[in-house]
Write an enzyme that holds these catalytic residues in place. Structure first.
Site, short mmCIF file in Angstrom:
data_model
loop_
_atom_site.label_atom_id
_atom_site.label_comp_id
_atom_site.label_asym_id
_atom_site.label_seq_id
_atom_site.Cartn_x
_atom_site.Cartn_y
_atom_site.Cartn_z
N ASP A 198 3.42 7.93 -7.00
CA ASP A 198 4.68 7.65 -6.32
C ASP A 198 5.89 7.89 -7.22
OD1 ASP A 198 3.52 6.70 -3.85
OD2 ASP A 198 2.87 4.95 -4.99
N HIS A 227 0.85 -1.20 0.00
CA HIS A 227 0.00 0.00 0.00
C HIS A 227 0.88 1.24 0.00
CE1 HIS A 227 -3.18 2.73 0.48
NE2 HIS A 227 -3.52 2.53 1.75
N HIS A 240 -1.24 0.92 -11.43
CA HIS A 240 -2.14 1.25 -10.33
C HIS A 240 -3.37 0.36 -10.43
CE1 HIS A 240 -4.71 3.63 -7.64
NE2 HIS A 240 -3.62 4.21 -7.21
#
Length: 382
Positions: free
Chosen positions: A319, A224, A264
């Site tokens: 990210d 996560h 994702h």
């Protein structure tokens, strides 16, 4: 009839929410109807918190009162600071230290054990948690450096104040705005694992301290949180290899190595948050070291165009650019996920408040696959 099994609750609707919506095919994210691009470029994190918790963007007087209420709650108890120092000395992981800090906050809660159905009291407690997390995190990092914590500056917003408490120096406008924008981008993102964890805890009518502590625990898992740390470690590896970034990534992909920051569970195209942070990364590069921006864009272009990952629904996520942005702001790599939690706590609290307003205990079922007709044998006969 055999019930359909949905491992990981994939695609299962368990709640309705007015907080955020994701269109994975269009690469669109909204908070209460507002495109993330508009909020990130035009609002502050405090405004977004107000929006998530109250349902509308604040007027000037509402924002002033709300910001003041947050500022007043920034100080943490000496016992929390002492615990942060002990954990730093013990070389504890930052996420574990944060989990401990949030749990300890409740010990000094001025409203004590308020009625769990008093959502106004829950909101006030949530405000205190949100205000104190940056102070506890910054203190933990200062202790790791054998330095004393820096007291919160009441004249700085939440984002700028965190950078100030972390480094001891007031950030410039670009750094403060960049970090504030990053907090906005991470504030909420649908029913992800940590948000769902907080909601499950909240559905039992446990207090908000328990719900946020659970959210921190869920976010600490590598599946996560933590991908931005992985991205930055790869970027540093590329830089230290003294190889051309294109050469490095070609060799890595030919070896079957996975490059973090791509793909994702929801987005099939480039994450809209990644687009915004890419802009900030470029701006930071223009005011400092441009190598991190050059390396990330080189990797993205190669994987997107040469390897065709985007056509396969594997595109850069938030990210991929947040790691290098944080690095350019002077934030330690292992503090990236705690910063994620610092921002997402606002979303966790919003979801708990929303769900508890029409609460139903979350209680799913599992399909039993064990034996049916075992014969019990007493202990002395086994």
């Amino acid at each position: 009839m055999v019930d359909d099994l949905k491992k990981g609750l994939e695609g299962v609707l368990v709640a309705e929410s007015e907080l955020s919506s994701i269109d994975g095919d269009a690469g669109r994210l909204i908070y209460r109807g507002y495109p993330i691009e508009d909020l990130a470029r035009g609002a502050t994190y405090e405004e977004v918190l107000y929006l998530l918790w109250n349902g509308h963007l604040p007027h000037a007087d509402e924002l002033e009162a709300f910001t003041e209420s947050l500022t007043e709650e920034r100080t943490v108890n000496d016992d929390v600071l002492a615990t942060m120092e002990r954990l730093a000395d013990a070389d504890e992981r930052p996420m574990a230290a944060l989990r401990t800090a949030v749990s300890m906050f409740s010990a000094t809660e001025p409203e004590g054990d308020a009625d769990p159905e008093d959502l106004d009291a829950t909101a006030r407690k949530g405000r205190r948690i949100t205000a104190k997390i940056p102070t506890a995190l910054a203190a933990f990092e200062r202790y790791r450096l054998d330095e004393e914590p820096v007291d919160p500056d009441p004249d700085l917003g939440l984002a700028a104040n965190f950078l100030y408490m972390l480094t001891g120096e007031q950030p410039d406008d670009v750094a403060a705005e960049t970090f504030d924008q990053a907090l906005i981008l991470h504030a909420d993102h649908g029913l992800n694992a940590s948000t769902f964890t907080s909601m499950v805890i909240g559905s039992t009518m446990a207090d908000i301290y328990s719900a946020v502590t659970g959210g921190v625990a869920a976010l600490s898992g590598p599946l996560h949180g933590g991908a931005n740390q992985d991205v930055m470690e790869v970027l540093i590896e590329i830089d230290e290899s003294n190889k051309d970034p294109l050469e490095w990534v070609e060799e890595a992909t030919d070896e079957g190595r996975r490059i973090p920051g791509f793909g994702h569970r929801v987005y099939n195209v480039k994450d809209p948050r990644a687009r915004i942070l890419q802009e900030r990364s470029k701006e930071l590069a223009e005011n400092g070291d441009d190598k991190w921006y050059d390396i990330t864009t080189t990797i993205e272009n190669y994987l997107s165009e040469e390897k065709g990952l985007v056509e396969k629904g594997i595109a850069p996520n938030v990210d991929f650019y947040s790691g290098s942005v944080y690095y350019q702001l002077g934030i330690p790599i292992d503090m990236y996920t705690p910063i994620f939690a610092m921002s997402r706590a606002g979303g966790w609290i919003a979801h708990v408040l929303e769900y508890q307003d029409d609460n139903r205990l979350i209680r799913p079922r599992a399909r039993y696959t064990g034996p049916e007709d075992e014969t019990f044998v007493s202990l002395d006969e086994r």
